[in-house]
Design an enzyme around this catalytic site. Structure first.
Site, PDB file in Angstrom:
ATOM      1  N   ARG A  26       0.806  -1.227   0.000  1.00 21.53           N
ATOM      2  CA  ARG A  26       0.000   0.000   0.000  1.00 21.53           C
ATOM      3  C   ARG A  26       0.837   1.273   0.000  1.00 21.53           C
ATOM      4  NH1 ARG A  26      -3.626  -1.872   4.733  1.00 21.53           N
ATOM      5  NH2 ARG A  26      -4.093   0.337   4.992  1.00 21.53           N
ATOM      6  N   ASN A 181      -4.351  -5.821  19.635  1.00 21.37           N
ATOM      7  CA  ASN A 181      -2.964  -6.276  19.652  1.00 21.37           C
ATOM      8  C   ASN A 181      -2.078  -5.296  18.896  1.00 21.37           C
ATOM      9  OD1 ASN A 181      -0.583  -7.830  19.529  1.00 21.37           O
ATOM     10  ND2 ASN A 181      -1.317  -9.016  17.768  1.00 21.37           N
ATOM     11  N   LYS A 345      29.129  24.766   3.789  1.00 21.13           N
ATOM     12  CA  LYS A 345      29.276  23.319   3.641  1.00 21.13           C
ATOM     13  C   LYS A 345      30.682  22.902   4.039  1.00 21.13           C
ATOM     14  CE  LYS A 345      31.164  21.244   0.672  1.00 21.13           C
ATOM     15  NZ  LYS A 345      31.931  20.467  -0.314  1.00 21.13           N
TER      16      LYS A 345
HETATM   17  C1  UD1 Z   1      -0.778  -7.898  12.790  1.00 17.24           C
HETATM   18  C2  UD1 Z   1      -1.322  -8.830  13.885  1.00 17.24           C
HETATM   19  C3  UD1 Z   1      -2.551  -8.188  14.523  1.00 17.24           C
HETATM   20  C4  UD1 Z   1      -2.187  -6.825  15.067  1.00 17.24           C
HETATM   21  C5  UD1 Z   1      -1.552  -5.939  13.972  1.00 17.24           C
HETATM   22  C6  UD1 Z   1      -1.009  -4.682  14.574  1.00 17.24           C
HETATM   23  C7  UD1 Z   1      -0.820 -11.107  13.199  1.00 17.24           C
HETATM   24  C8  UD1 Z   1      -1.347 -12.348  12.591  1.00 17.24           C
HETATM   25  N1  UD1 Z   1      -1.656 -10.099  13.291  1.00 17.24           N
HETATM   26  O1  UD1 Z   1      -1.761  -7.812  11.788  1.00 17.24           O
HETATM   27  O2  UD1 Z   1      -3.044  -8.999  15.569  1.00 17.24           O
HETATM   28  O3  UD1 Z   1      -3.342  -6.181  15.602  1.00 17.24           O
HETATM   29  O4  UD1 Z   1      -0.464  -6.629  13.338  1.00 17.24           O
HETATM   30  O5  UD1 Z   1      -0.580  -3.792  13.579  1.00 17.24           O
HETATM   31  O6  UD1 Z   1       0.324 -11.074  13.609  1.00 17.24           O
HETATM   32  N2  UD1 Z   1       5.478  -9.907   8.170  1.00 17.24           N
HETATM   33  C9  UD1 Z   1       6.531 -10.654   7.720  1.00 17.24           C
HETATM   34  N3  UD1 Z   1       6.281 -11.816   7.063  1.00 17.24           N
HETATM   35  C10 UD1 Z   1       5.020 -12.279   6.843  1.00 17.24           C
HETATM   36  C11 UD1 Z   1       3.940 -11.506   7.319  1.00 17.24           C
HETATM   37  C12 UD1 Z   1       4.207 -10.330   7.977  1.00 17.24           C
HETATM   38  O7  UD1 Z   1       7.685 -10.284   7.908  1.00 17.24           O
HETATM   39  O8  UD1 Z   1       4.880 -13.353   6.239  1.00 17.24           O
HETATM   40  C13 UD1 Z   1       5.744  -8.676   8.893  1.00 17.24           C
HETATM   41  C14 UD1 Z   1       5.288  -7.421   8.156  1.00 17.24           C
HETATM   42  O9  UD1 Z   1       6.370  -6.850   7.460  1.00 17.24           O
HETATM   43  C15 UD1 Z   1       4.851  -6.501   9.271  1.00 17.24           C
HETATM   44  C16 UD1 Z   1       4.429  -7.449  10.388  1.00 17.24           C
HETATM   45  O10 UD1 Z   1       5.008  -8.699  10.092  1.00 17.24           O
HETATM   46  O11 UD1 Z   1       5.940  -5.707   9.731  1.00 17.24           O
HETATM   47  C17 UD1 Z   1       2.910  -7.550  10.553  1.00 17.24           C
HETATM   48  O12 UD1 Z   1       2.318  -8.076   9.381  1.00 17.24           O
HETATM   49  P1  UD1 Z   1       0.959  -7.542   8.797  1.00 17.24           P
HETATM   50  O13 UD1 Z   1       0.610  -8.362   7.617  1.00 17.24           O
HETATM   51  O14 UD1 Z   1       1.009  -6.059   8.654  1.00 17.24           O
HETATM   52  O15 UD1 Z   1      -0.073  -7.925   9.974  1.00 17.24           O
HETATM   53  P2  UD1 Z   1      -1.434  -7.208  10.321  1.00 17.24           P
HETATM   54  O16 UD1 Z   1      -2.505  -7.723   9.423  1.00 17.24           O
HETATM   55  O17 UD1 Z   1      -1.261  -5.755  10.394  1.00 17.24           O
END
Ligand code: UD1
Ligand code: MG
Length: 460
Positions: A26, A181, A345
């Site tokens: 996004r 969370n 500079k």
């Molecule tokens: C996650 C939490 C949710 C919480 C929210 C807070 C989980 C399943 N859910 O949801 O409970 O309220 O964050 O913002 O954990 N990432 C990886 N590899 C992956 C997937 C994710 O490195 O395969 C990293 C992403 O870069 C990111 C973080 O993990 O920094 C969170 O992933 P994201 O997909 O944003 O989770 P949310 O749906 O926001």
């Protein structure tokens, strides 16, 4: 010894695992999300700044495949950070499992943090650890969300955290819960791997959710606690609007810190600071000032309106601007003055020296109490190399002079206005480089009479 309870358990080692393998779709950017900046440094670096760094503490960063740029940023911050690659993006538990080799070594706490929470504070991580030390196997950082949509909900029973339900998997009743969370969790290092290995992917997204660790831990009779944080501190950044929101919150925090430490920000909203800005007491910063990374401003200095500073040191009681640009490597000693429309500079401006108007001073050393007149330029570049200019203590360089580097102006020397100086000038000498002035008495009067006559003739 620090008696603050949040520090009492600092001796138990901590492994912080930062997840930074997300795609950040996004953001619509060629740059990975966690490398976007807030207050002058990458979001990932902010999270790494919050991680415990006592001796024995370790840091792991989980990055996506072919994301050397993210790994480089992590190592720039912590040279000893261990980098793990999550080959496929299959959920947050899957991402943490990528750091298995580090988890196997973990003896104390393991904190899992997301790389897109730039506002998280070290005190908060310390609070999670302090709570863990009271006997919980797992401590989740929660917050009350104004709008909980999209967040995992913290489900409690008898004051105990029982489960985290992801938004997509929640029932209508669970969706009504606003306690959410943040994504920050502290685990007992002795149990994290067995919890992670028990997590499956039977959910709406077919992903391995880290948040499922809670239900599994509860089934095993392990205690799971919640520590609360402010929503503003734990906001996650998923798009450019949230990036701007995080920036605004961070700026508020930095300005507040500067003001509480004794700086006057005449119009705080219009002053932009960086994560590492150092401001002494009795500094005054006027409106519309931009301060990039690497700036230190000593006590009593004044930064006048509409100035731009980056990578510079401003000495005590120095004066900058209005409309000054201080670029990396500018060092102003005590009481130095840099005035309007001046660019500096990689140059040292000695104590009490003045560069008051319309100058470019680059790759130079200006001695104490020297005076650089209006419009003086150091010609530091020949299209290939940069050269140094030295102006001695107490020297006076007349307005609109060009100092062609490499060149030295001796202590106490004078340079006449409009000179193009290409050779060194001895101490206390006067150097002039300009054609001699000639004067023709009465010439202007004769000229006017002649031209008026011509004009009258042309009209008739
Ligand atoms: C996650 C939490 C949710 C919480 C929210 C807070 C989980 C399943 N859910 O949801 O409970 O309220 O964050 O913002 O954990 N990432 C990886 N590899 C992956 C997937 C994710 O490195 O395969 C990293 C992403 O870069 C990111 C973080 O993990 O920094 C969170 O992933 P994201 O997909 O944003 O989770 P949310 O749906 O926001
Ligand atoms: Mg997220």
């Amino acid at each position: 010894m620090n008696d603050d309870p949040s520090h009492r358990h600092a001796m138990r080692p901590c492994l912080t695992v930062v997840l930074a393998a997300g795609e950040g779709k996004r953001m619509h950017s060629v740059k990975p999300k966690v490398l976007h900046h807030v207050a002058g440094q990458a979001m990932l670096a902010h999270v790494l700044d919050a991680a415990p760094r006592e001796s024995g503490d370790k840091i792991s960063v989980v990055v996506g495949p072919a994301r050397e740029d993210v790994a480089v940023e992590a190592r720039r911050k912590h040279a000893d950070a261990q980098i793990f690659i999550q080959a496929e993006r299959r959920g947050t538990a899957h991402a943490v499992r990528a750091a298995r080799a580090a988890l196997e070594q973990a003896e104390g706490d393991v904190i899992v943090a997301y790389g897109d929470m730039p506002l998280v504070l070290p005190e908060t991580l310390a609070k999670l650890r302090a709570r863990r030390a009271l006997g919980a196997s797992l401590v989740v950082l929660g917050f009350h969300a104004a709008d909980p949509t999209g967040y995992g909900r913290l489900l409690e029973k008898d004051g105990q955290l029982e489960a985290i339900r992801e938004d997509r998997d929640a029932s209508p009743a669970e969706r009504a819960v606003t306690l959410c969370n943040s994504g920050l969790v502290a685990f007992d290092g002795a149990v994290i791997l067995s919890l992670l290995d028990a997590i499956g992917n039977a959910n709406a997204q077919g992903e391995y959710y880290l948040t499922d660790a809670i239900e599994i831990a509860r089934r095993r009779g392990l205690r799971c606690d919640i520590v609360l944080a402010d929503e503003a501190e734990v906001m996650g950044v998923n798009d450019r609007l949230q990036l701007a929101e995080a920036e605004a919150l961070m700026q508020q925090r930095l300005r507040k810190k500067a003001m509480l430490a004794g700086a006057t920000l005449v119009d705080p909203q219009s002053v932009h600071l960086s994560f590492d800005t150092k401001i002494g007491s009795d500094v005054v910063i006027e409106p519309q000032v931009f301060i990039g990374p690497g700036v230190a401003i000593a006590s009593g200095a004044v930064i006048h309106a509409s100035s731009h500073l980056e990578g510079v040191s401003v000495g005590a009681k120095a004066s900058v601007g209005p409309f000054a640009r201080l670029r990396p490597g500018a060092v102003l000693e005590t009481g130095a003055k840099v005035g309007n429309f001046v660019e500096i500079k990689a140059a040292l401006i000695g104590a009490g020296a003045k560069v008051s108007h319309l100058s470019y001073i680059g790759d130079a050393t200006i001695g104490a109490e020297a005076n650089i007149g209006a419009g003086v330029i150091t010609c530091n570049y020949d299209g290939f190399f940069k050269y140094h200019t030295k102006v001695g203590a107490g020297a006076f360089v007349g307005s609109n002079s060009a100092l062609v580097a490499p060149v030295n102006i001796g202590d106490g020397a004078y340079v006449g206005s409009g000179s193009v100086i290409t050779k060194d000038v001895a101490a206390d000498a006067l150097a002039l480089e300009r054609s001699q002035q000639i004067e023709k008495p009465g010439w202007a009067q004769r000229f006017r009479v002649n031209r008026l006559a011509m004009k009258a003739k042309a009209r008739s």
